[in-house]
Write a protein that holds these residues in place. Sequence first.
Motif, PDB file in Angstrom:
ATOM      1  N   LEU A 103       0.820  -1.207   0.000  1.00  0.00           N
ATOM      2  CA  LEU A 103       0.000   0.000   0.000  1.00  0.00           C
ATOM      3  C   LEU A 103       0.860   1.266   0.000  1.00  0.00           C
ATOM      4  CD1 LEU A 103      -2.794  -0.996   2.561  1.00  0.00           C
ATOM      5  CD2 LEU A 103      -3.110  -0.542   0.113  1.00  0.00           C
ATOM      6  N   VAL A 104       1.913   1.280   0.813  1.00  0.00           N
ATOM      7  CA  VAL A 104       2.765   2.470   0.859  1.00  0.00           C
ATOM      8  C   VAL A 104       3.532   2.628  -0.443  1.00  0.00           C
ATOM      9  CG1 VAL A 104       4.561   3.698   2.132  1.00  0.00           C
ATOM     10  CG2 VAL A 104       2.954   2.250   3.366  1.00  0.00           C
ATOM     11  N   LEU A 105       3.969   1.517  -1.038  1.00  0.00           N
ATOM     12  CA  LEU A 105       4.659   1.620  -2.330  1.00  0.00           C
ATOM     13  C   LEU A 105       3.727   2.200  -3.388  1.00  0.00           C
ATOM     14  CD1 LEU A 105       7.341   1.058  -3.783  1.00  0.00           C
ATOM     15  CD2 LEU A 105       6.398  -1.173  -4.449  1.00  0.00           C
ATOM     16  N   LEU A 106       2.443   1.849  -3.318  1.00  0.00           N
ATOM     17  CA  LEU A 106       1.449   2.389  -4.258  1.00  0.00           C
ATOM     18  C   LEU A 106       1.338   3.905  -4.148  1.00  0.00           C
ATOM     19  CD1 LEU A 106      -0.909   1.757  -6.289  1.00  0.00           C
ATOM     20  CD2 LEU A 106      -2.411   1.638  -4.281  1.00  0.00           C
ATOM     21  N   MET A 107       1.686   4.465  -3.003  1.00  0.00           N
ATOM     22  CA  MET A 107       1.557   5.908  -2.812  1.00  0.00           C
ATOM     23  C   MET A 107       2.504   6.703  -3.702  1.00  0.00           C
ATOM     24  SD  MET A 107       1.099   6.018   1.331  1.00  0.00           S
ATOM     25  CE  MET A 107       0.973   7.817   1.434  1.00  0.00           C
ATOM     26  N   THR A 108       3.656   6.147  -4.058  1.00  0.00           N
ATOM     27  CA  THR A 108       4.567   6.896  -4.929  1.00  0.00           C
ATOM     28  C   THR A 108       3.986   7.065  -6.332  1.00  0.00           C
ATOM     29  OG1 THR A 108       6.517   6.290  -3.642  1.00  0.00           O
ATOM     30  CG2 THR A 108       6.891   6.966  -5.914  1.00  0.00           C
ATOM     31  N   PRO A 109       3.447   6.015  -6.978  1.00  0.00           N
ATOM     32  CA  PRO A 109       2.679   6.270  -8.208  1.00  0.00           C
ATOM     33  C   PRO A 109       1.502   7.203  -7.959  1.00  0.00           C
ATOM     34  CG  PRO A 109       3.179   3.939  -8.024  1.00  0.00           C
ATOM     35  CD  PRO A 109       3.598   4.569  -6.725  1.00  0.00           C
ATOM     36  N   GLY A 110       0.907   7.140  -6.761  1.00  0.00           N
ATOM     37  CA  GLY A 110      -0.175   8.064  -6.433  1.00  0.00           C
ATOM     38  C   GLY A 110       0.292   9.504  -6.471  1.00  0.00           C
ATOM     39  N   VAL A 111       1.470   9.767  -5.907  1.00  0.00           N
ATOM     40  CA  VAL A 111       2.063  11.105  -5.972  1.00  0.00           C
ATOM     41  C   VAL A 111       2.274  11.513  -7.424  1.00  0.00           C
ATOM     42  CG1 VAL A 111       4.145  12.449  -5.484  1.00  0.00           C
ATOM     43  CG2 VAL A 111       3.160  10.999  -3.706  1.00  0.00           C
ATOM     44  N   ALA A 112       2.756  10.571  -8.238  1.00  0.00           N
ATOM     45  CA  ALA A 112       3.021  10.864  -9.649  1.00  0.00           C
ATOM     46  C   ALA A 112       1.751  11.296 -10.375  1.00  0.00           C
ATOM     47  CB  ALA A 112       3.641   9.639 -10.328  1.00  0.00           C
ATOM     48  N   PHE A 113       0.668  10.572 -10.179  1.00  0.00           N
ATOM     49  CA  PHE A 113      -0.601  10.937 -10.827  1.00  0.00           C
ATOM     50  C   PHE A 113      -1.145  12.245 -10.242  1.00  0.00           C
ATOM     51  CE2 PHE A 113      -0.687   6.473 -12.182  1.00  0.00           C
ATOM     52  CZ  PHE A 113      -1.156   6.609 -13.477  1.00  0.00           C
ATOM     53  N   PHE A 114      -1.054  12.394  -8.927  1.00  0.00           N
ATOM     54  CA  PHE A 114      -1.565  13.588  -8.254  1.00  0.00           C
ATOM     55  C   PHE A 114      -0.875  14.837  -8.793  1.00  0.00           C
ATOM     56  CE2 PHE A 114      -1.850  16.323  -4.366  1.00  0.00           C
ATOM     57  CZ  PHE A 114      -3.228  16.346  -4.247  1.00  0.00           C
ATOM     58  N   TYR A 115       0.451  14.811  -8.835  1.00  0.00           N
ATOM     59  CA  TYR A 115       1.206  15.955  -9.349  1.00  0.00           C
ATOM     60  C   TYR A 115       1.078  16.086 -10.862  1.00  0.00           C
ATOM     61  CZ  TYR A 115       3.679  16.295  -4.814  1.00  0.00           C
ATOM     62  OH  TYR A 115       4.009  16.445  -3.503  1.00  0.00           O
ATOM     63  N   GLY A 116       1.112  14.954 -11.567  1.00  0.00           N
ATOM     64  CA  GLY A 116       1.057  14.984 -13.028  1.00  0.00           C
ATOM     65  C   GLY A 116      -0.216  15.617 -13.557  1.00  0.00           C
ATOM     66  N   GLY A 117      -1.322  15.425 -12.831  1.00  0.00           N
ATOM     67  CA  GLY A 117      -2.577  16.012 -13.275  1.00  0.00           C
ATOM     68  C   GLY A 117      -2.648  17.512 -13.097  1.00  0.00           C
ATOM     69  N   MET A 118      -1.738  18.076 -12.278  1.00  0.00           N
ATOM     70  CA  MET A 118      -1.813  19.505 -11.961  1.00  0.00           C
ATOM     71  C   MET A 118      -0.883  20.373 -12.797  1.00  0.00           C
ATOM     72  SD  MET A 118      -2.478  19.973  -7.907  1.00  0.00           S
ATOM     73  CE  MET A 118      -2.256  18.507  -6.955  1.00  0.00           C
ATOM     74  N   VAL A 119      -0.196  19.787 -13.767  1.00  0.00           N
ATOM     75  CA  VAL A 119       0.686  20.573 -14.634  1.00  0.00           C
ATOM     76  C   VAL A 119       0.152  20.521 -16.061  1.00  0.00           C
ATOM     77  CG1 VAL A 119       2.696  20.115 -13.178  1.00  0.00           C
ATOM     78  CG2 VAL A 119       2.213  18.607 -15.117  1.00  0.00           C
ATOM     79  N   PRO A 120       0.592  21.427 -16.940  1.00  0.00           N
ATOM     80  CA  PRO A 120       0.162  21.381 -18.338  1.00  0.00           C
ATOM     81  C   PRO A 120       0.587  20.075 -19.005  1.00  0.00           C
ATOM     82  CG  PRO A 120       1.115  23.512 -17.822  1.00  0.00           C
ATOM     83  CD  PRO A 120       1.403  22.634 -16.654  1.00  0.00           C
ATOM     84  N   VAL A 121      -0.130  19.691 -20.045  1.00  0.00           N
ATOM     85  CA  VAL A 121       0.082  18.400 -20.690  1.00  0.00           C
ATOM     86  C   VAL A 121       1.496  18.252 -21.246  1.00  0.00           C
ATOM     87  CG1 VAL A 121      -0.751  19.156 -22.960  1.00  0.00           C
ATOM     88  CG2 VAL A 121      -0.990  16.743 -22.264  1.00  0.00           C
ATOM     89  N   ARG A 122       2.170  19.368 -21.545  1.00  0.00           N
ATOM     90  CA  ARG A 122       3.509  19.282 -22.143  1.00  0.00           C
ATOM     91  C   ARG A 122       4.567  18.782 -21.159  1.00  0.00           C
ATOM     92  NH1 ARG A 122       2.483  24.862 -21.473  1.00  0.00           N
ATOM     93  NH2 ARG A 122       3.811  25.829 -19.877  1.00  0.00           N
ATOM     94  N   SER A 123       4.243  18.727 -19.850  1.00  0.00           N
ATOM     95  CA  SER A 123       5.225  18.286 -18.856  1.00  0.00           C
ATOM     96  C   SER A 123       4.693  17.193 -17.935  1.00  0.00           C
ATOM     97  CB  SER A 123       5.694  19.487 -18.021  1.00  0.00           C
ATOM     98  OG  SER A 123       6.406  20.417 -18.811  1.00  0.00           O
ATOM     99  N   VAL A 124       3.683  16.476 -18.381  1.00  0.00           N
ATOM    100  CA  VAL A 124       3.078  15.434 -17.556  1.00  0.00           C
ATOM    101  C   VAL A 124       4.044  14.275 -17.323  1.00  0.00           C
ATOM    102  CG1 VAL A 124       1.254  13.691 -17.451  1.00  0.00           C
ATOM    103  CG2 VAL A 124       0.730  15.999 -18.212  1.00  0.00           C
ATOM    104  N   ILE A 125       4.671  13.786 -18.385  1.00  0.00           N
ATOM    105  CA  ILE A 125       5.595  12.652 -18.259  1.00  0.00           C
ATOM    106  C   ILE A 125       6.753  13.012 -17.346  1.00  0.00           C
ATOM    107  CG2 ILE A 125       7.262  11.206 -19.494  1.00  0.00           C
ATOM    108  CD1 ILE A 125       5.343  11.283 -21.874  1.00  0.00           C
ATOM    109  N   SER A 126       7.315  14.187 -17.564  1.00  0.00           N
ATOM    110  CA  SER A 126       8.441  14.626 -16.751  1.00  0.00           C
ATOM    111  C   SER A 126       8.082  14.659 -15.274  1.00  0.00           C
ATOM    112  CB  SER A 126       8.897  16.020 -17.207  1.00  0.00           C
ATOM    113  OG  SER A 126       9.824  16.570 -16.310  1.00  0.00           O
ATOM    114  N   THR A 127       6.942  15.245 -14.971  1.00  0.00           N
ATOM    115  CA  THR A 127       6.516  15.371 -13.574  1.00  0.00           C
ATOM    116  C   THR A 127       6.299  14.005 -12.943  1.00  0.00           C
ATOM    117  OG1 THR A 127       5.472  17.500 -14.061  1.00  0.00           O
ATOM    118  CG2 THR A 127       4.771  16.366 -12.052  1.00  0.00           C
TER     119      THR A 127
END
Length: 407
Positions: free
Chosen positions: A15-39
């Motif tokens: 469950l805790v390991l799942l949180m790191t991809p969770g952070v990735a999706f959480f942050y990735g959704g809040m930036v413009p599409v041109r920098s989603v992969i990077s974030t």
Amino acid sequence: MIPADIAWMLMATALVLLMTPGVAFFYGGMVPVRSVISTKFQSFACMGVVGLIWAVCGYSLVFSEGNIFIGGFDYLMLSNVGVDPNASYGPTIPHVLFMLFQATFAIITPALITGAVAERVRFKAWLIIMALWSLCVYVPVAHWVWGPGGWIAKMGGLDFAGGLVVHMTSGFAALVAAIMLGNRAGFKPEENNSFSVLMVWLGATFLWFGWFGFNAGSALGANGLAAYAAGTTFFAAATSMTIWMICDWVIGGKPTAVGAAVGAVAGLVAITPAAGYVSLQAALIIGVVAAVGCYFAARLVKHTLKTDDTVDVFACHGVGGMIGTILTAVFASTAINPAGADGLLFGGVDLFRANVIGALVVVGYTGVVTAVIFKLVGLITPVRVSQSEEKSGLDMTQHGERAFALR
């Protein structure tokens, strides 16, 4: 060893390991599409780089005998880490399982920082910063709080699941990083550049789900304390999310989905150090204070100080972690957890003093060391991307990829 404890801790680790991809999706959704992969990649990379560092020396420097500031080398390259339990850490589960559970905490902590530097940090520089920061900030602070003989623990400080160790270190490091990198070109605090609110909510779902492993797993067994920590975790998050929506509505005019997600995370952060020490009623109060404190901290940083902490990492994790650490020392009760201590509300002045001193030292240490690391890495390789790279987006300029194939 107890089979039920082993089964629960295997689940909590996942469950805790799942949180790191969770952070990735959480942050990735809040930036413009041109920098989603990077974030997103900046968070995912922590699973590899920090995981390797943990195996080589990180776990040993946190959890083996050393001094009050840093551990030793008993577990270097995971030597002496096997199936038999460690009497000091998780006596009913294999030592290797305790080590893996702690690895997931080490991994997510630098991943949290990435939201403050989104769209403007070079990937190569971030990899170096991540490695140095993990060794020079996370590892010592984790030893101070959780390691054998750590000075905050010896002083009587309490941090159930990482308010000091995870959230305050990442949150205050994020503020320093955002200041040192400078704002994104054309930064306007009032603009919402979220690429996908649905992606933000997917990340928030992973985080809330995973947080039960984060907090309840820190009981290190399938027991009543784990169940209680799950309860305080849920109700603090639910309260904080609701209060954040009200703040959005009253001050901003509309309740926003992204704001509600951020509010839930603020509550989860604040209850983390307190989860196994405070009552359910105290968890509700912590949720209220976290929502109000983090909400206005976010507005202060962006609208008043004009600092581009892209996804409010400092407000949620730095301020939220500080609130939770201090309120742990107010509401903690040995009636809830005899292994803890009584907080200020129950006459426990020593705990309050220890947590306040610990929090202040962690803030100062994290800020100074993070600034030094950014400066040193800047001497080796450019840390910030160029204006043209930022304008084009970091997905193509740093990785040669697009989030979506446009035809």
